[in-house]
Design an enzyme around this catalytic site. Structure first.
Site, PDB file in Angstrom:
ATOM      1  CG  ASN A 160      -1.818  -1.200   1.270  1.00 44.85           C
ATOM      2  OD1 ASN A 160      -2.455  -1.541   0.272  1.00 44.85           O
ATOM      3  ND2 ASN A 160      -1.883  -1.865   2.408  1.00 44.85           N
ATOM      4  CB  CYS A 203      -3.962  -5.960  -4.986  1.00 42.21           C
ATOM      5  SG  CYS A 203      -4.488  -4.522  -5.953  1.00 42.21           S
ATOM      6  CG  ASN A 220      -9.082  -3.138   2.658  1.00 43.09           C
ATOM      7  OD1 ASN A 220      -8.399  -2.313   2.074  1.00 43.09           O
ATOM      8  ND2 ASN A 220      -8.595  -4.329   3.013  1.00 43.09           N
ATOM      9  CB  CYS A 242     -10.870  -1.724  -3.451  1.00 46.83           C
ATOM     10  SG  CYS A 242     -10.053  -2.950  -2.392  1.00 46.83           S
TER      11      CYS A 242
END
Length: 274
Positions: free
Chosen positions: A58, A67, A182, A209
């Site tokens: 990140n 990801c 998240n 995302c």
């Protein structure tokens, strides 16, 4: 590159034996023109049949195990080099299978969701991870899911009714999330369509995302709100997510786009020492 608007920096270090530090990752995020949501560092594969190992940072230098949008971007980069249509990309959370489904579209097998409180992880035992009461900002209970990284999804009548830029940091760092989380606001439009807004752990507000889209679909199915396949619409674009009943695996399909390519100079990494 970007995947549905998610800013992705792919750094190919295969054959170099070099892996950036957290400070290096932060320095790259500050470099002019290189700001990213996720940094995907490619290293040599660690097992036969794999095309690369991905270390994912990140922008604050913290690590992420998965990801989805970045994985699609890596696959597109490798497709240009190798001319292949399918790839196996390894991460600290396990291998991800990716296949090309269009000129600028890829499908990623994101694996099985983790739904137990220890696996997400949460800091204390929770009987039902579909309804975790945080008691903040007038939000309903969160549905918590891990897709290799922890997610908390709040189903609300309108994602515009809450200032996610303001409440996201507090929710990300709530003590119940020992690895932070998240944070997503989800608005179910139909049984096959969801609007989503995401505060990404270690990054902040993001246009897209992929793991959040996957976690949201899983949470929506568990709550009886959607079918097992739905379009998840984020500010940066749409992702198609399916949670297969046959094998419990989540498959995400979405776009990629190359923005530019350049060779990095050593002084960018030297900036990490200052």
């Amino acid at each position: 590159m970007n995947g549905a608007g998610n800013a992705i920096l792919v750094l190919d270090l295969r054959g170099s034996g070099f892996l950036p530090t957290a400070a290096d990752a932060r320095a790259l995020a500050r470099a002019p023109g290189l700001a990213y949501d996720q940094l995907m560092v490619l290293s040599d594969p660690e097992a036969p049949g794999q095309d690369a190992f991905m270390t994912i940072y990140n922008q604050d230098g913290s690590l992420s195990a998965s990801c989805g949008n970045g994985t699609r971007c890596v696959a597109h980069y490798l497709a240009g080099l190798m001319g292949a249509e399918a790839f196996s990309l390894a991460t600290s959370a396990g291998p991800l299978a990716v296949r090309r489904v269009g000129a600028l579209s890829y499908a990623v097998d994101m694996g099985r969701p983790r739904l137990g409180w220890r696996d997400i992880p949460l800091a204390r035992e929770v009987v039902d991870t579909r309804a975790v009461e945080l008691g903040q900002f007038g939000l309903p209970p969160a549905s918590c899911v891990s897709m290799g990284n922890p997610h908390a999804i709040f189903f609300v009548a309108s994602i515009e009714a809450f200032d996610l830029a303001r409440i996201g940091p507090a929710l990300e760092h709530d003590p119940i999330f020992p690895e932070r989380a998240n944070i997503s606001l989800a608005q179910v439009l139909t049984r096959e369509a969801v609007r989503l807004k995401v505060w990404e752990r270690g990054t902040g507000l993001t246009l897209a995302c992929g793991t959040a889209a996957c976690a949201t679909l899983v949470a929506a199915v568990r709550a009886g709100l959607t079918e097992r396949r739905a379009t998840i619409s984020l500010p940066g674009g749409d992702l198609i997510v399916e949670w297969r009943a046959a094998d419990d695996r989540v498959v995400m399909t979405g776009p990629v786009e190359l923005e530019f390519a350049r060779r990095l100079t050593a002084n960018l990494f030297a900036a990490a020492e200052r």
